[in-house]
Design an enzyme around this catalytic site. Structure first.
Site, PDB file in Angstrom:
ATOM      1  CB  THR A 170     -10.739  19.853  -4.811  1.00 47.31           C
ATOM      2  OG1 THR A 170     -11.292  19.206  -6.095  1.00 47.31           O
ATOM      3  CG2 THR A 170      -9.910  18.770  -4.251  1.00 47.31           C
ATOM      4  CD  GLN A 197     -18.306  25.376 -12.979  1.00 44.11           C
ATOM      5  OE1 GLN A 197     -18.126  26.237 -14.278  1.00 44.11           O
ATOM      6  NE2 GLN A 197     -17.335  24.413 -13.738  1.00 44.11           N
ATOM      7  CB  THR A 205       6.483  28.021   0.047  1.00 45.38           C
ATOM      8  OG1 THR A 205       7.307  27.388   0.399  1.00 45.38           O
ATOM      9  CG2 THR A 205       6.452  28.924  -1.073  1.00 45.38           C
ATOM     10  CB  CYS A 236     -14.693  16.005 -10.562  1.00 41.85           C
ATOM     11  SG  CYS A 236     -13.434  16.825 -10.557  1.00 41.85           S
TER      12      CYS A 236
END
Ligand code: PLP
Length: 373
Positions: A70, A178, A234, A320
């Site tokens: 995302t 995918q 990080t 989603c």
């Protein structure tokens, strides 16, 4: 338990979990620190990045780590839009894309960008003639997934890349989330590619944007100096180590895994198409791992929940997507709102057994008799 929702996420493999654990224990330094422990962590990160880049056929400098696909999709799309608006504000995508692609596109549209959606043919492939019609001199980005998460259609990415090559200010973004681990993925004609390892037995919380070196993108996340100027923070070394392991396993066994899943897909589709009210939406252009169906006259949320009572897990569409909304992907190929509202997605893996399919079909039959009027 029968898990048939591998397109939503996959269980982490033992090797990825071990890599996460071992690296967390062995490398306590921050790869951004300049002391010895930091340098050791950075050296290990570089080694993982080299292996990941080699597997993808790209350069190490082209790998940017994110928190998931995302974020990677947002970074690719908004990053290009913000960096290249001097050449235009026109973007092309499809109705098959994941919400992490359509979301940033809608945000851009609300701030003055023009978004066009290319037609999808009955077989699920992007209509290349329509794409050619839509392309303009001010088109700065085309974003098309390699394999979509709902129907599993494998697009002709190479051919699309060739069409776009004659548009010097137009970049090609491909969400390969995918595709990786299901089919061999070539990024030859692609400018930006995005994925997450939790779709191929790696861990959650990690993603990758591959960005070719000659392209500039404006970062989304600002902060201190990191291993890349395009994403502060990080680097998550242990997650990257797990990603490297999962990618290496998923790409080396690809043919064997694919052929096995193809057999399961055949059995499943043969049985499902015998039901009068079932329409198989995943056409012969789909990867065998995803079987999307519509069940006419059925509430597929109820189907999902009945199956759950038998400890069988499928989804109605991409995890989603908002519930009770029509599937944009199914609507794109059927133009039928009822079919788009009654979808069920069964997604398979090399972990799925023939017995799993047999049991699923047995309970599917019970649900069908109960729920389809
Ligand atoms: N792109 C596609 C095609 C997906 O299937 C998914 C996962 O659902 C994503 C992007 C988002 O991935 P993540 O969960 O890592 O944010």
């Amino acid at each position: 338990m029968i898990y048939l929702d591998y397109a939503a996420t996959t269980p982490a493999c033992e090797e990825a979990l071990q890599a996460f654990y071992n690296v967390s224990k062995s490398y306590i330094g921050n790869p951004n620190s300049s002391h010895k422990l930091g340098r050791e962590a950075k050296a290990y990160l570089d080694l993982c990045t080299k292996n990941i880049a080699d597997r993808l056929g790209v350069k190490e400098s082209e790998i940017i780590y994110t928190s998931g696909a995302t974020e990677a999709n947002n970074l690719a799309i908004k990053g290009i839009a913000n960096s290249y608006k001097r050449y235009g504000k026109h973007i092309i995508s499809t109705y098959l894309e994941h919400s992490s692609v359509t979301g940033p596109l809608t945000t851009l549209q609300n701030s003055g960008y023009e978004i066009d959606y290319v037609d999808i043919l009955d077989n699920g492939l992007v209509d290349l003639d329509h794409l050619k019609e839509l392309l303009r001199d001010d088109t700065i980005l085309v974003s098309i997934g390699y394999v979509d998460s709902e129907l599993g259609i494998e697009q002709n990415i190479h051919q699309i890349g060739e069409i776009l090559a004659s548009y010097p200010h137009c970049f090609f973004h491909v969400d390969v989330t995918q595709a990786i681990g299901k089919i061999p993925v070539s990024l030859e004609n692609v400018d930006l590619a995005t994925f997450t390892p939790h779709k191929f037995y790696g861990l959650h919380g990690c993603g990758v944007l591959v960005k070719k070196d000659n392209i500039m993108i404006e970062p989304l996340i600002h902060g201190g100096v990191s291993t890349t100027p395009f994403r502060s923070g990080t680097p998550t070394l242990a997650l990257v180590a797990a990603l490297e392991k999962a990618l290496s396993l998923a790409t080396s066994d690809i043919e064997e895994r694919y052929n096995y899943v193809k057999q399961l897909n055949k059995t499943l589709k043969e049985k499902l198409q015998q039901y009068k009210n079932v329409r198989i939406n995943s056409t012969d252009k789909a990867v065998p791992h995803i079987v999307n169906i519509s069940i006419k006259g059925a509430n597929t949320m109820a189907f999902q929940s009945e199956l759950e009572d038998y400890d069988i897990y499928v989804s109605t569409k991409s995890a989603c997507c908002a519930p009770n909304t029509p599937s944009r992907a199914v609507y794109a190929i059927t133009k039928d709102r009822k079919l788009a509202l009654s979808t069920l997605r069964i997604s398979l893996s090399h972990h799925t057994t023939e017995k799993d399919i047999e049991t699923f079909l047995e309970y599917f039959d019970q649900c069908y008799k109960k729920l389809v009027k």
